[in-house]
Design a protein around this motif. Structure first.
Motif, short mmCIF file in Angstrom:
data_model
loop_
_atom_site.label_atom_id
_atom_site.label_comp_id
_atom_site.label_asym_id
_atom_site.label_seq_id
_atom_site.Cartn_x
_atom_site.Cartn_y
_atom_site.Cartn_z
N ALA A 14 0.84 -1.21 0.00
CA ALA A 14 0.00 0.00 0.00
C ALA A 14 0.87 1.25 0.00
CB ALA A 14 -0.93 0.00 1.21
N ALA A 15 1.94 1.24 0.80
CA ALA A 15 2.83 2.39 0.86
C ALA A 15 3.57 2.58 -0.46
CB ALA A 15 3.82 2.23 2.01
N LEU A 16 3.93 1.49 -1.13
CA LEU A 16 4.57 1.60 -2.44
C LEU A 16 3.62 2.24 -3.45
CD1 LEU A 16 6.46 -1.79 -2.50
CD2 LEU A 16 7.53 0.47 -2.67
N TRP A 17 2.35 1.86 -3.41
CA TRP A 17 1.36 2.47 -4.31
C TRP A 17 1.20 3.95 -4.02
CZ3 TRP A 17 0.28 0.89 -8.81
CH2 TRP A 17 0.25 -0.47 -9.11
N VAL A 18 1.29 4.34 -2.76
CA VAL A 18 1.23 5.76 -2.40
C VAL A 18 2.39 6.50 -3.07
CG1 VAL A 18 1.54 7.41 -0.50
CG2 VAL A 18 -0.04 5.49 -0.24
N LEU A 19 3.59 5.96 -2.96
CA LEU A 19 4.75 6.62 -3.56
C LEU A 19 4.65 6.66 -5.08
CD1 LEU A 19 7.71 5.29 -1.37
CD2 LEU A 19 6.43 7.44 -1.17
N ILE A 20 4.18 5.59 -5.69
CA ILE A 20 4.01 5.57 -7.15
C ILE A 20 3.04 6.66 -7.57
CG2 ILE A 20 3.02 4.24 -9.07
CD1 ILE A 20 4.15 1.70 -7.59
N THR A 21 1.93 6.77 -6.87
CA THR A 21 0.92 7.77 -7.21
C THR A 21 1.47 9.18 -7.05
OG1 THR A 21 -0.84 6.26 -6.52
CG2 THR A 21 -1.39 8.60 -6.66
N LEU A 22 2.10 9.47 -5.92
CA LEU A 22 2.64 10.81 -5.69
C LEU A 22 3.71 11.17 -6.71
CD1 LEU A 22 2.87 10.81 -1.79
CD2 LEU A 22 1.32 12.17 -3.22
N ALA A 28 3.66 14.32 -13.86
CA ALA A 28 2.63 14.92 -14.70
C ALA A 28 2.57 16.44 -14.51
CB ALA A 28 1.27 14.29 -14.40
N SER A 29 2.68 16.90 -13.26
CA SER A 29 2.62 18.34 -13.02
C SER A 29 3.85 19.05 -13.58
CB SER A 29 2.46 18.64 -11.53
OG SER A 29 3.62 18.33 -10.81
N MET A 30 4.98 18.35 -13.59
CA MET A 30 6.18 18.93 -14.17
C MET A 30 5.99 19.11 -15.68
SD MET A 30 10.11 17.56 -14.07
CE MET A 30 9.84 16.26 -15.25
N PHE A 31 5.48 18.08 -16.35
CA PHE A 31 5.28 18.17 -17.80
C PHE A 31 4.20 19.19 -18.15
CE2 PHE A 31 6.90 13.59 -18.13
CZ PHE A 31 8.18 14.01 -18.42
N ALA A 32 3.16 19.29 -17.31
CA ALA A 32 2.08 20.24 -17.57
C ALA A 32 2.40 21.64 -17.08
CB ALA A 32 0.79 19.73 -16.92
N GLU A 33 3.49 21.76 -16.34
CA GLU A 33 3.91 23.03 -15.74
C GLU A 33 2.83 23.65 -14.87
OE1 GLU A 33 5.58 25.51 -18.81
OE2 GLU A 33 7.23 24.11 -19.14
N LEU A 34 2.17 22.79 -14.09
CA LEU A 34 1.16 23.24 -13.13
C LEU A 34 1.85 23.55 -11.81
CD1 LEU A 34 -1.55 20.55 -13.85
CD2 LEU A 34 -1.55 22.92 -14.62
N ALA A 35 1.61 24.72 -11.27
CA ALA A 35 2.24 25.11 -10.00
C ALA A 35 1.59 24.34 -8.86
CB ALA A 35 2.08 26.61 -9.79
N LEU A 44 22.75 17.56 -9.92
CA LEU A 44 23.27 16.24 -10.29
C LEU A 44 22.51 15.55 -11.41
CD1 LEU A 44 24.22 14.73 -6.82
CD2 LEU A 44 25.64 16.06 -8.37
N PHE A 45 21.20 15.85 -11.63
CA PHE A 45 20.47 15.10 -12.67
C PHE A 45 19.15 15.79 -13.02
CE2 PHE A 45 19.85 13.06 -8.52
CZ PHE A 45 18.50 13.26 -8.32
N ALA A 46 18.58 15.35 -14.15
CA ALA A 46 17.26 15.81 -14.55
C ALA A 46 16.22 15.04 -13.74
CB ALA A 46 17.05 15.58 -16.04
N LEU A 47 15.14 15.69 -13.40
CA LEU A 47 14.17 15.08 -12.50
C LEU A 47 13.33 13.99 -13.14
CD1 LEU A 47 13.26 15.18 -9.59
CD2 LEU A 47 11.56 16.87 -10.23
N ALA A 48 12.92 14.15 -14.40
CA ALA A 48 12.03 13.15 -15.02
C ALA A 48 12.66 11.75 -15.05
CB ALA A 48 11.63 13.60 -16.42
#
Length: 126
Positions: A14-22, A28-35, A44-48
């Motif tokens: 259940a906790a792994l699913w929480v992390l996957i969802t978050l 998705a918010s990064m790609f959509a540029e939603l604040a 050190l690296f790109a986030l995606a």
């Protein structure tokens, strides 16, 4: 055609699913540029690609179940998630906007680490 076996119910899963969802929502918010979206790069690296690895580790852990590899991947997934949702986020200027995700992820991380620790102790006692 047979259906795949359902994943066993566990607090770790259940906790792994929480992390996957978050992390998927962050991506998705990064790609959509939603604040408040995360930056495209962090030191050190790109986030995606990093989020892709973190999500993949969590999914792989779910697939491996309670095996040693599954527990190790769960710890890796939790540690990777802590980069995005760790205690350092309490001093982030955007904390007022992101606190639900930070606190929820931290609870999931603690749950995963606790469940893996308990499973390891039970295995050592057997």
């Amino acid at each position: 055609m047979t259906s795949p076996a359902p994943l066993p119910a566990s607090a770790k899963n259940a906790a792994l699913w929480v992390l996957i969802t978050l992390q998927a929502v962050m991506l998705a918010s990064m790609f959509a540029e939603l604040a408040p979206h995360p930056p495209r790069t962090i030191p050190l690296f790109a986030l995606a690609p990093f989020l892709g690895v973190a999500i993949a580790a969590a999914i792989a852990s779910l697939q491996m179940g309670s095996s040693l590899a599954g527990r190790a991947l769960a710890v890796i997934a939790a540690l990777l998630a802590s980069v995005s949702f760790g205690p350092h986020k309490y001093i982030d200027p955007a904390f007022g906007e992101i606190w639900p995700a930070v606190i929820t992820a931290q609870l999931a991380i603690v749950t995963i680490l606790y469940q893996v620790f308990v499973a390891a102790r039970k295995g050592a006692e057997a």
